[in-house]
Design a protein around this motif. Structure first.
Motif, mmCIF file in Angstrom:
data_model
loop_
_atom_site.group_PDB
_atom_site.id
_atom_site.type_symbol
_atom_site.label_atom_id
_atom_site.label_comp_id
_atom_site.label_asym_id
_atom_site.label_seq_id
_atom_site.Cartn_x
_atom_site.Cartn_y
_atom_site.Cartn_z
ATOM 1 N N GLU A 52 0.684 -12.145 -18.084
ATOM 2 C CA GLU A 52 1.966 -12.342 -17.382
ATOM 3 C C GLU A 52 1.794 -13.279 -16.191
ATOM 4 O O GLU A 52 2.678 -14.097 -15.908
ATOM 5 C CB GLU A 52 2.535 -10.997 -16.935
ATOM 6 N N SER A 91 5.681 -4.373 -13.519
ATOM 7 C CA SER A 91 7.116 -4.124 -13.685
ATOM 8 C C SER A 91 7.697 -5.081 -14.726
ATOM 9 O O SER A 91 8.531 -4.683 -15.542
ATOM 10 C CB SER A 91 7.862 -4.229 -12.353
ATOM 11 N N HIS A 92 7.242 -6.333 -14.737
ATOM 12 C CA HIS A 92 7.731 -7.306 -15.714
ATOM 13 C C HIS A 92 7.223 -6.989 -17.120
ATOM 14 O O HIS A 92 7.976 -7.057 -18.089
ATOM 15 C CB HIS A 92 7.325 -8.728 -15.321
ATOM 16 N N GLY A 95 9.028 -3.852 -18.153
ATOM 17 C CA GLY A 95 10.485 -3.906 -18.059
ATOM 18 C C GLY A 95 11.031 -2.665 -17.377
ATOM 19 O O GLY A 95 12.086 -2.150 -17.747
ATOM 20 N N GLY A 117 10.468 -4.688 -9.560
ATOM 21 C CA GLY A 117 11.194 -4.670 -10.817
ATOM 22 C C GLY A 117 12.567 -4.038 -10.763
ATOM 23 O O GLY A 117 13.026 -3.486 -11.754
ATOM 24 N N GLU A 119 15.243 -5.384 -10.929
ATOM 25 C CA GLU A 119 16.140 -6.029 -11.890
ATOM 26 C C GLU A 119 16.187 -5.267 -13.214
ATOM 27 O O GLU A 119 17.047 -5.498 -14.055
ATOM 28 C CB GLU A 119 15.752 -7.501 -12.127
ATOM 29 N N TYR A 120 15.241 -4.327 -13.400
ATOM 30 C CA TYR A 120 15.208 -3.505 -14.613
ATOM 31 C C TYR A 120 15.916 -2.166 -14.393
ATOM 32 O O TYR A 120 15.833 -1.276 -15.228
ATOM 33 C CB TYR A 120 13.768 -3.277 -15.066
#
Length: 150
Positions: A52, A91-92, A95, A117, A119-120
């Motif tokens: 990542e 976290s990416h 997700g 994260g 945004e998740y």
């Protein structure tokens, strides 16, 4: 919010990845992973986190210490300690939101010191407990038995 319970994680250089993998299992409704499963999941997560970093190089290179390739190469090693950059990449990869908690002087409960994260989503994050000295444990909500109302 329910009270949190700490689950001790083996301190073998993988504790951040073990803690996050443990929390991801709990969040998915799975059983708490055994020590050997934690190790396997942690090593898989570590490899995905390193990938990542490469995938997001343009966004991550500036905040990593030293040479980017050397940093990523080091992070692929099983006993290299992880920190904030790795939590963000976790976290990416997963997700999922991750919150880091820490006990502060005089406090009965740990407080949130970092969130990744978001945004998740913000509900039911993977929770880890940082001891302030380089070790992470897993945190999970406790089930509190209450007396039924009559």
């Amino acid at each position: 919010m329910l009270p949190l319970t700490s689950s001790g994680i083996t301190g073998d250089g993988r504790c951040l990845f073990r803690s996050v993998a443990y929390g991801a299992c709990i969040r998915r409704g799975k059983q708490s992973p055994s020590d050997s499963v934690q190790k396997e999941l942690a090593d898989e997560l570590r490899a995905k986190v390193a990938d990542e970093f490469i995938k997001r190089r343009g966004d991550t290179e500036w905040f990593l210490e030293g040479n980017f390739e050397s940093y990523v190469r080091k992070m692929r090693k099983p006993h290299a300690w992880g920190g904030e950059p790795e939590l963000l990449m976790c976290s990416h990869v997963l997700g999922m939101p991750i919150t880091v908690h820490m006990y502060t002087k005089g406090a009965d409960n740990p407080r949130i010191i970092a969130e990744y994260g978001q945004e998740y989503g913000k509900d039911n994050p993977v929770r880890v407990l940082y001891d302030g000295y380089g070790h992470y444990d897993a945190l999970q909500p406790s089930l509190v038995r209450t007396q039924p109302r009559l």
